[in-house]
Design a protein around this motif. Structure first.
Motif, PDB file in Angstrom:
ATOM      1  N   ALA A 276      -1.312  18.918  -0.391  1.00 15.70           N
ATOM      2  CA  ALA A 276      -1.370  17.461  -0.526  1.00 15.70           C
ATOM      3  C   ALA A 276       0.031  16.866  -0.608  1.00 15.70           C
ATOM      4  O   ALA A 276       0.245  15.721  -0.217  1.00 15.70           O
ATOM      5  CB  ALA A 276      -2.181  17.065  -1.759  1.00 15.70           C
ATOM      6  N   GLY A 277       0.986  17.641  -1.100  1.00 18.41           N
ATOM      7  CA  GLY A 277       2.370  17.174  -1.113  1.00 18.41           C
ATOM      8  C   GLY A 277       2.893  16.950   0.291  1.00 18.41           C
ATOM      9  O   GLY A 277       3.579  15.964   0.568  1.00 18.41           O
TER      10      GLY A 277
ATOM     11  N   ASN B  89       0.851  -1.181   0.000  1.00 17.06           N
ATOM     12  CA  ASN B  89       0.000   0.000   0.000  1.00 17.06           C
ATOM     13  C   ASN B  89       0.891   1.237   0.000  1.00 17.06           C
ATOM     14  O   ASN B  89       1.430   1.615   1.022  1.00 17.06           O
ATOM     15  CB  ASN B  89      -0.909  -0.007   1.230  1.00 17.06           C
ATOM     16  CG  ASN B  89      -1.871   1.149   1.217  1.00 17.06           C
ATOM     17  OD1 ASN B  89      -1.990   1.851   0.227  1.00 17.06           O
ATOM     18  ND2 ASN B  89      -2.549   1.348   2.324  1.00 17.06           N
ATOM     19  N   ASN B  90       1.065   1.853  -1.159  1.00 23.11           N
ATOM     20  CA  ASN B  90       1.898   3.037  -1.280  1.00 23.11           C
ATOM     21  C   ASN B  90       1.017   4.276  -1.334  1.00 23.11           C
ATOM     22  O   ASN B  90       0.981   4.998  -2.321  1.00 23.11           O
ATOM     23  CB  ASN B  90       2.779   2.958  -2.524  1.00 23.11           C
ATOM     24  CG  ASN B  90       3.836   1.895  -2.411  1.00 23.11           C
ATOM     25  OD1 ASN B  90       4.270   1.590  -1.316  1.00 23.11           O
ATOM     26  ND2 ASN B  90       4.230   1.332  -3.524  1.00 23.11           N
ATOM     27  N   LEU B  91       0.290   4.530  -0.270  1.00 22.36           N
ATOM     28  CA  LEU B  91      -0.615   5.663  -0.224  1.00 22.36           C
ATOM     29  C   LEU B  91       0.141   6.978  -0.331  1.00 22.36           C
ATOM     30  O   LEU B  91      -0.301   7.897  -1.020  1.00 22.36           O
ATOM     31  CB  LEU B  91      -1.437   5.633   1.066  1.00 22.36           C
ATOM     32  CG  LEU B  91      -2.475   6.729   1.223  1.00 22.36           C
ATOM     33  CD1 LEU B  91      -3.510   6.608   0.118  1.00 22.36           C
ATOM     34  CD2 LEU B  91      -3.115   6.647   2.579  1.00 22.36           C
ATOM     35  N   GLY B  92       1.274   7.072   0.313  1.00 22.06           N
ATOM     36  CA  GLY B  92       2.065   8.293   0.240  1.00 22.06           C
ATOM     37  C   GLY B  92       2.516   8.610  -1.165  1.00 22.06           C
ATOM     38  O   GLY B  92       2.503   9.761  -1.598  1.00 22.06           O
TER      39      GLY B  92
ATOM     40  N   VAL C 231       1.454  16.491  -7.317  1.00 22.05           N
ATOM     41  CA  VAL C 231       2.239  17.085  -8.401  1.00 22.05           C
ATOM     42  C   VAL C 231       1.339  17.417  -9.586  1.00 22.05           C
ATOM     43  O   VAL C 231       1.462  18.491 -10.195  1.00 22.05           O
ATOM     44  CB  VAL C 231       3.388  16.125  -8.821  1.00 22.05           C
ATOM     45  CG1 VAL C 231       4.037  16.580 -10.103  1.00 22.05           C
ATOM     46  CG2 VAL C 231       4.407  16.025  -7.710  1.00 22.05           C
ATOM     47  N   GLY C 232       0.402  16.540  -9.898  1.00 24.30           N
ATOM     48  CA  GLY C 232      -0.526  16.811 -10.989  1.00 24.30           C
ATOM     49  C   GLY C 232      -1.416  18.005 -10.713  1.00 24.30           C
ATOM     50  O   GLY C 232      -1.605  18.872 -11.577  1.00 24.30           O
ATOM     51  N   MET C 233      -1.968  18.061  -9.511  1.00 22.51           N
ATOM     52  CA  MET C 233      -2.839  19.179  -9.158  1.00 22.51           C
ATOM     53  C   MET C 233      -2.063  20.487  -9.109  1.00 22.51           C
ATOM     54  O   MET C 233      -2.565  21.539  -9.532  1.00 22.51           O
ATOM     55  CB  MET C 233      -3.514  18.922  -7.814  1.00 22.51           C
ATOM     56  CG  MET C 233      -4.553  17.838  -7.869  1.00 22.51           C
ATOM     57  SD  MET C 233      -5.307  17.552  -6.281  1.00 22.51           S
ATOM     58  CE  MET C 233      -6.310  19.004  -6.119  1.00 22.51           C
TER      59      MET C 233
END
Length: 104
Positions: free
Chosen positions: A70-71, A8-11, A19-21
């Protein structure tokens, strides 16, 4: 046949979303700002275009701010998922043997 990752790589997911946002937000803010400057120098007949340009500019700033925050959330999630129990953190506990049997 496709093999799925079990970890689970939630981070990492949150960081890539951030980065997209952030990228989309910066592009919208820049072009919305350019459009607003153009519309202020060349006023349109109706104010509707100013509202649309201001909405795009403010939406870009908002997406950039959400992506930026979010980053930090993604970094915190990635750091907390890497804080697994290391062998040096384990404690050996001796329990008394009440049966007087040798321990095997």
């Amino acid at each position: 046949m496709r093999i799925k990752r079990v970890t689970n790589n939630l981070g990492q997911k949150i960081a890539s979303l951030a980065v997209g946002m952030l990228g989309v937000g910066v592009v919208l803010a820049i072009w919305g700002g350019v459009w607003l400057v153009y519309l202020y120098r060349n006023p349109p007949e109706s104010e509707a275009m100013l509202f649309v340009a201001a909405g795009i500019f403010l939406s870009g700033l908002d997406l950039g701010l959400i992506g930026f925050s979010a980053g930090f959330i993604g970094r915190a999630a990635r750091e907390s998922s890497s804080d697994e129990v290391r062998p040096s953190d384990r404690i050996a506990v001796a329990t008394p043997n009440h049966d007087n049997e040798p321990v095997r």
